[in-house]
Scaffold this active site. Structure first.
Site, PDB file in Angstrom:
ATOM      1  N   HIS A 471      40.794  31.764  35.548  1.00 42.00           N
ATOM      2  CA  HIS A 471      40.701  32.990  36.335  1.00 42.00           C
ATOM      3  C   HIS A 471      40.996  32.743  37.819  1.00 42.00           C
ATOM      4  O   HIS A 471      40.254  33.203  38.681  1.00 42.00           O
ATOM      5  CB  HIS A 471      39.300  33.607  36.184  1.00 42.00           C
ATOM      6  CG  HIS A 471      38.959  33.986  34.786  1.00 42.00           C
ATOM      7  ND1 HIS A 471      37.671  34.118  34.330  1.00 42.00           N
ATOM      8  CD2 HIS A 471      39.753  34.272  33.718  1.00 42.00           C
ATOM      9  CE1 HIS A 471      37.679  34.470  33.049  1.00 42.00           C
ATOM     10  NE2 HIS A 471      38.931  34.556  32.656  1.00 42.00           N
TER      11      HIS A 471
HETATM   12  C1  FAD Z   1      44.703  30.300  28.563  1.00 44.43           C
HETATM   13  C2  FAD Z   1      44.262  31.533  29.297  1.00 44.43           C
HETATM   14  C3  FAD Z   1      43.245  32.337  28.763  1.00 44.43           C
HETATM   15  C4  FAD Z   1      42.829  33.471  29.453  1.00 44.43           C
HETATM   16  N1  FAD Z   1      41.936  34.325  28.857  1.00 44.43           N
HETATM   17  C5  FAD Z   1      41.699  35.525  29.426  1.00 44.43           C
HETATM   18  C6  FAD Z   1      40.975  36.533  28.725  1.00 44.43           C
HETATM   19  O1  FAD Z   1      40.607  36.377  27.571  1.00 44.43           O
HETATM   20  N2  FAD Z   1      40.737  37.705  29.387  1.00 44.43           N
HETATM   21  C7  FAD Z   1      41.177  37.936  30.654  1.00 44.43           C
HETATM   22  O2  FAD Z   1      40.873  38.990  31.218  1.00 44.43           O
HETATM   23  N3  FAD Z   1      41.878  37.014  31.329  1.00 44.43           N
HETATM   24  C8  FAD Z   1      42.202  35.842  30.719  1.00 44.43           C
HETATM   25  N4  FAD Z   1      43.005  34.957  31.354  1.00 44.43           N
HETATM   26  C9  FAD Z   1      43.461  35.278  32.721  1.00 44.43           C
HETATM   27  C10 FAD Z   1      44.589  36.310  32.769  1.00 44.43           C
HETATM   28  O3  FAD Z   1      45.511  36.098  31.735  1.00 44.43           O
HETATM   29  C11 FAD Z   1      45.239  36.219  34.157  1.00 44.43           C
HETATM   30  O4  FAD Z   1      44.271  36.612  35.111  1.00 44.43           O
HETATM   31  C12 FAD Z   1      46.463  37.109  34.324  1.00 44.43           C
HETATM   32  O5  FAD Z   1      47.448  36.795  33.376  1.00 44.43           O
HETATM   33  C13 FAD Z   1      47.045  36.934  35.732  1.00 44.43           C
HETATM   34  O6  FAD Z   1      48.176  37.737  35.838  1.00 44.43           O
HETATM   35  P1  FAD Z   1      49.339  37.455  36.892  1.00 44.43           P
HETATM   36  O7  FAD Z   1      50.340  38.529  36.696  1.00 44.43           O
HETATM   37  O8  FAD Z   1      48.745  37.245  38.223  1.00 44.43           O
HETATM   38  O9  FAD Z   1      49.946  36.033  36.464  1.00 44.43           O
HETATM   39  P2  FAD Z   1      50.607  35.552  35.029  1.00 44.43           P
HETATM   40  O10 FAD Z   1      50.112  36.489  33.986  1.00 44.43           O
HETATM   41  O11 FAD Z   1      50.312  34.151  34.961  1.00 44.43           O
HETATM   42  O12 FAD Z   1      52.120  35.860  35.262  1.00 44.43           O
HETATM   43  C14 FAD Z   1      52.952  35.151  36.143  1.00 44.43           C
HETATM   44  C15 FAD Z   1      54.331  35.058  35.511  1.00 44.43           C
HETATM   45  O13 FAD Z   1      55.257  34.645  36.489  1.00 44.43           O
HETATM   46  C16 FAD Z   1      56.129  33.690  35.932  1.00 44.43           C
HETATM   47  N5  FAD Z   1      56.634  32.872  37.039  1.00 44.43           N
HETATM   48  C17 FAD Z   1      55.965  31.968  37.777  1.00 44.43           C
HETATM   49  N6  FAD Z   1      56.759  31.460  38.734  1.00 44.43           N
HETATM   50  C18 FAD Z   1      57.945  32.069  38.602  1.00 44.43           C
HETATM   51  C19 FAD Z   1      59.164  31.980  39.327  1.00 44.43           C
HETATM   52  N7  FAD Z   1      59.304  31.174  40.372  1.00 44.43           N
HETATM   53  N8  FAD Z   1      60.208  32.756  38.912  1.00 44.43           N
HETATM   54  C20 FAD Z   1      60.071  33.594  37.842  1.00 44.43           C
HETATM   55  N9  FAD Z   1      58.945  33.706  37.133  1.00 44.43           N
HETATM   56  C21 FAD Z   1      57.882  32.974  37.521  1.00 44.43           C
HETATM   57  C22 FAD Z   1      55.269  32.927  34.957  1.00 44.43           C
HETATM   58  O14 FAD Z   1      56.051  32.254  33.991  1.00 44.43           O
HETATM   59  C23 FAD Z   1      54.397  34.025  34.385  1.00 44.43           C
HETATM   60  O15 FAD Z   1      54.959  34.622  33.233  1.00 44.43           O
HETATM   61  C24 FAD Z   1      43.428  33.796  30.703  1.00 44.43           C
HETATM   62  C25 FAD Z   1      44.458  33.016  31.226  1.00 44.43           C
HETATM   63  C26 FAD Z   1      44.886  31.901  30.535  1.00 44.43           C
HETATM   64  C27 FAD Z   1      45.999  31.065  31.114  1.00 44.43           C
END
Ligand code: FAD
Length: 535
Positions: A471
């Site tokens: 998180h």
């Molecule tokens: C294993 C795991 C279990 C989890 N379990 C839960 C749960 O059960 N419930 C819950 O609420 N939360 C959970 N979380 C947390 C939740 O998934 C995250 O808080 C959420 O996904 C964050 O969203 P985000 O859009 O900030 O980043 P992300 O969802 O991580 O998205 C970022 C995206 O950007 C892409 N990216 C990165 N750098 C680049 C670049 N330079 N160029 C192009 N693309 C790029 C990545 O590949 C990724 O697809 C979990 C997370 C993980 C990893």
């Protein structure tokens, strides 16, 4: 040069939401760039596929730097590299946190317009809740939210064990009260994972004004004068980079580690650090990569008195039956995210904190996540996490090379209060597992093991076994433009440059007291309204 109106860097939890909402206007051209690939493999869609997800599938393969306050332990840190980001690989737990979390963002952190009353409509706009329709919940939105389909009897005994300790049953952690034990709601619809890729992106992928580039990494934000005008990208199999132009805005949605990394690679960040790694400074923002917060998790594992959890499905004949059950009936172990129950309670009731500061996740087996011990016979895992850590860490560049992994330093337990809270959570988890109601199911504790009792022993155990709950937030925090540590203003505009916003988990000034997917989706829903000038 290819030109779009909006370029979104990262097709994760937030990026897919933005791609949907921004491309709803057919007159604007939207490009979504995702470094990872498609989510074709069936494991992304079966809820129980989570068991494989922290073990390397679709992950960047990052880890923390040695943790100073944990005997220099290096913790593996799975982060998604696939369309849908974390929502394609996570445990699907749908929680939002306490109302006070958001009220504090506004009151104490200067995130004007982010109070609970202001963000609740965005949680509801996202939701297609299969059970609730009330002041807190809605149906008809893109994101499937359901109750567990095939709960196990041990779950009910877990709730009773809580009640034996004075922890009530709570039917909805996202409703009027957060405290208690109960079933989590999950991001599932019809026994399949509901990721932002399946819920938000797939239904609009045919739009002629939306382009999705997979296996394409944003390596730099292109800045002209004081304005972001495009993104430099490298696609897999192509050694040369190319520049894509954004007529209106670039939205950075690469996640809490990769968003500050991309900004810093582009010269946007703390000037002294950028100079150290040889990146020309474009915009000195000391807050970029600072303020990292995370939920550190300590778990207890017990051996069961029989096959009461999903561990038995490690045997081939049971697994085959589970597969058939899922294919024919959409039920059974494959329809389970393996973490379907849990709850929220207090590390110290005497302290009178405003809402629970401990979260539990009951794992219906052992060894579900990478780095967590697997029992020989059926086991059950009870995770506990301290929800409002005081420690602050950072993300930094290891070098100016975009291919290099970031230096991730959550700085766990830098503040002694976080250690106290973690150990109290672990003690509570052990106590729950020992309650009479669980006697039918739980034989004995295996980890930490009865011998370990003192703070010093549990600290050692924690240093060796603690894991992240995944998180991370806070590295591009919202705040007033006058605060040098703010990165974006409350409308998510980067302070100091035009044409650039950040709109993912990294903007949260403090980690919510819950899992972070639903809050991130809320951030992206609200970001869309800011970008479209609706608020
Ligand atoms: C294993 C795991 C279990 C989890 N379990 C839960 C749960 O059960 N419930 C819950 O609420 N939360 C959970 N979380 C947390 C939740 O998934 C995250 O808080 C959420 O996904 C964050 O969203 P985000 O859009 O900030 O980043 P992300 O969802 O991580 O998205 C970022 C995206 O950007 C892409 N990216 C990165 N750098 C680049 C670049 N330079 N160029 C192009 N693309 C790029 C990545 O590949 C990724 O697809 C979990 C997370 C993980 C990893």
């Amino acid at each position: 040069m290819k030109t779009y109106d909006y370029i979104i860097t990262g097709g994760g939890a937030a990026g897919c939401v933005l791609a949907n909402r921004l491309s709803a206007d057919a007159s604007v051209k939207v490009l979504l760039i995702e470094a990872g690939g498609a989510d074709r493999h069936p494991l992304f869609h079966m809820p129980a596929g989570f068991a494989k997800m922290t073990k390397g599938i679709a992950s960047w393969g990052w880890s923390t730097v040695p943790q100073k306050h944990m005997k220099n332990r290096v913790l593996a840190y799975t982060q998604a590299k696939v369309i849908g980001g974390g929502t394609s690989i996570n445990a699907q737990i749908y929680t939002r946190g306490a109302a006070a979390d958001y009220d504090e963002w506004e009151r104490d952190e200067g995130a004007t317009g982010w109070s609970y009353a202001r963000v609740l409509p965005y949680f509801k706009r996202a939701e297609n809740n299969q059970r609730y329709a009330n002041e807190f919940h809605a149906y008809g939105g893109p994101l499937g939210v359901s109750n567990p389909i095939s709960p196990l009897p041990i779950c009910e005994a877990f709730f009773q064990a809580g009640q034996e300790l004075g922890i009530p049953f709570n039917p909805d952690f996202n409703g009027a009260r957060q405290d208690g034990l109960g079933y989590y709601q999950l991001t599932q619809l019809n026994a399949r994972r509901s990721s932002t890729a399946t819920a938000y992106l797939n239904p609009v992928r045919h739009r002629p004004n939306l382009t999705v580039m997979l296996q394409t990494m944003a390596t730099r934000i292109v800045v002209e004068g004081a304005r972001a005008v495009g993104v430099e990208v490298v696609s897999q199999g192509n050694r040369n980079s190319s520049v894509l132009r954004a007529e209106r805005e670039v939205a950075v949605t690469s996640g809490t580690f990769a968003s500050p990394k991309l900004l810093m690679q582009s010269g946007i960040g703390p000037a002294d650090h950028l100079r150290q790694v040889g990146v020309p400074v474009v915009c000195d923002r000391p807050g970029v990569g600072a303020n990292l917060q995370d939920h550190l998790d300590l778990f207890a594992i017990a051996e069961c008195t029989g096959d009461h959890t999903y561990d038995k499905y490690n045997k081939l004949h049971h697994a085959a039956w589970a597969g058939i059950q899922y294919l024919l009936l959409k039920k059974g172990p494959v329809a389970s995210s393996l973490f379907e129950t849990g709850g929220f309670w207090y590390s110290d009731r005497e302290k009178g904190v405003r809402s629970p500061d401990i979260q539990f996740h009951l794992g219906l087996g052992s060894g579900i996540e990478a780095g967590v011990a697997k029992m020989e016979h059926s086991g059950v895992t009870l995770n506990s996490a301290c929800l409002r850590p005081r420690s602050r860490g950072s993300v930094r560049l290891a070098s100016s090379d975009p291919a290099a992994a970031p230096l991730i330093d959550p700085n766990y337990w830098a503040d002694p209060e976080d250690l106290r809270c973690s150990l109290a959570g672990l003690r509570l988890a052990r106590e729950i597992l020992r309650q009479p109601a669980l006697k039918r199911f739980v034989k004995s504790e295996v980890l930490p093991g009865d011998r370990l009792r003192s703070d010093a022993e549990l600290f050692d155990y924690g240093c060796a076994n603690a894991k992240t709950d995944y998180h991370p937030v806070g590295t591009c925090r919202i705040g007033p433009a006058t605060d040098p540590m703010s990165v974006v203003t409350p409308d998510l505009k980067l302070i100091g440059l035009a044409g650039l916003r950040v709109a993912d988990a990294s903007v949260m000034p403090r980690v919510p007291s819950a899992n972070t997917m639903a809050p991130t989706i809320m951030v992206a829903e609200k970001a869309a309204d800011h970008i479209l000038g609706r608020i």
